[in-house]
Scaffold this active site. Sequence first.
Site, PDB file in Angstrom:
ATOM      1  N   ASP A   3      42.634   1.884  75.355  1.00 35.76           N
ATOM      2  CA  ASP A   3      43.734   2.836  75.575  1.00 35.76           C
ATOM      3  C   ASP A   3      45.053   2.339  74.972  1.00 35.76           C
ATOM      4  OD1 ASP A   3      41.635   2.911  77.562  1.00 35.76           O
ATOM      5  OD2 ASP A   3      42.801   4.406  78.631  1.00 35.76           O
ATOM      6  N   GLU A  34      44.983   8.493  75.027  1.00 34.23           N
ATOM      7  CA  GLU A  34      45.502   9.397  76.057  1.00 34.23           C
ATOM      8  C   GLU A  34      46.724   8.877  76.807  1.00 34.23           C
ATOM      9  OE1 GLU A  34      43.834  10.315  79.632  1.00 34.23           O
ATOM     10  OE2 GLU A  34      43.728   8.252  80.260  1.00 34.23           O
ATOM     11  N   ASN A  35      47.147   7.637  76.523  1.00 33.01           N
ATOM     12  CA  ASN A  35      48.361   7.107  77.150  1.00 33.01           C
ATOM     13  C   ASN A  35      49.464   6.843  76.121  1.00 33.01           C
ATOM     14  OD1 ASN A  35      45.909   5.467  78.871  1.00 33.01           O
ATOM     15  ND2 ASN A  35      47.371   6.679  80.024  1.00 33.01           N
ATOM     16  N   ASN A  62      41.697  11.670  81.209  1.00 32.98           N
ATOM     17  CA  ASN A  62      42.241  12.461  82.308  1.00 32.98           C
ATOM     18  C   ASN A  62      43.677  12.936  82.080  1.00 32.98           C
ATOM     19  OD1 ASN A  62      42.284   9.507  82.602  1.00 32.98           O
ATOM     20  ND2 ASN A  62      43.665   9.902  84.308  1.00 32.98           N
ATOM     21  N   HIS A  63      44.414  12.330  81.143  1.00 27.59           N
ATOM     22  CA  HIS A  63      45.787  12.777  80.867  1.00 27.59           C
ATOM     23  C   HIS A  63      45.872  13.717  79.653  1.00 27.59           C
ATOM     24  CE1 HIS A  63      47.353  10.229  83.934  1.00 27.59           C
ATOM     25  NE2 HIS A  63      47.025   9.099  83.319  1.00 27.59           N
ATOM     26  N   HIS A 146      35.084   7.528  79.451  1.00 33.16           N
ATOM     27  CA  HIS A 146      36.389   7.311  80.061  1.00 33.16           C
ATOM     28  C   HIS A 146      36.221   7.396  81.574  1.00 33.16           C
ATOM     29  CE1 HIS A 146      40.744   7.147  79.475  1.00 33.16           C
ATOM     30  NE2 HIS A 146      40.848   7.933  80.524  1.00 33.16           N
ATOM     31  N   HIS A 171      39.779   3.623  80.085  1.00 29.79           N
ATOM     32  CA  HIS A 171      40.540   4.158  81.230  1.00 29.79           C
ATOM     33  C   HIS A 171      41.134   3.096  82.148  1.00 29.79           C
ATOM     34  CE1 HIS A 171      41.956   6.754  84.452  1.00 29.79           C
ATOM     35  NE2 HIS A 171      41.231   6.083  85.314  1.00 29.79           N
ATOM     36  N   HIS A 173      42.121   0.043  81.508  1.00 30.30           N
ATOM     37  CA  HIS A 173      43.113  -0.792  80.807  1.00 30.30           C
ATOM     38  C   HIS A 173      42.880  -2.287  81.034  1.00 30.30           C
ATOM     39  CE1 HIS A 173      46.271   2.718  80.765  1.00 30.30           C
ATOM     40  NE2 HIS A 173      45.041   3.114  80.486  1.00 30.30           N
TER      41      HIS A 173
HETATM   42 FE   LIG Z   1      42.609   7.543  81.689  1.00 29.84          FE
END
Ligand SMILES: [Fe+2]
Length: 257
Positions: A3, A34-35, A62-63, A146, A171, A173
Amino acid sequence: MGDVFGGVGRRALEEHLARLRDELGVDFCVVNGENAADGRGITPKLADKILAAGADVITLGNHTWARRELAPYLAGTERVIRPANFVRSAPGTGLAVAPARDGTQVAVINLMGSLFLDVPHSPWELVDELVEEARRRAPVVVVDMHGEATSEKVAMAFWLDGRVTAVIGTHTHVQTNDARILAGGTAALTDAGMTGPHDSVIGVKTELILSRLRTGMPVRFEPASGDVRIEGALVECDPATGRATSCETFRLALGAG
Ligand SMILES: [Fe+2]
């Protein structure tokens, strides 16, 4: 690559990814993005920057919908994918196919775990069909799982063993120490880690997370900046069969950030 967190993580890729690809002989690079937008979501502009930095495909999680402007972008790109087990009518897709540097077609599948995360469909319900489609289109198939739970990510790797090249988790991290090749030739790693600031609580300033946890009061999260690392997984495979021959974690410490 694990990520990518905030501007710190994205700049680390912009400065180093092209050189690392050359040095390590990487033919194909998947980045979980996604981050990338201050720790939550990604914008079209940032996605384009990560692709220009050397990513072949960007996966999400999820984001995905944290930035409103991403929806129309996802509908029009083949290089940025979102979890396949989102609502079927949502923009975008969970499967991308793109050529590696050596010309081999590579399919990338993005799934989201159903343990401790809110998903409209279980990944287990649709993964077989998705893998069949990927294998029809490419000899090499990479799955970004993820997910929050190590158990679910390990289980998915075993379920897909012999049918895909790699199942790499994202996910959490936090890079895990379990890179391996399963009996059927599938590379597996529970979490690839984070490309971003590690002097933090999974990317966010430590004092903010401590305040939230200790007081229960809402806190606006801000990305940290110290101890920047690029983390990920390196998988070697036979391009003809798609079987993995080696899988190891990757980590490059860049310092203060
Ligand atoms: Fe995530």
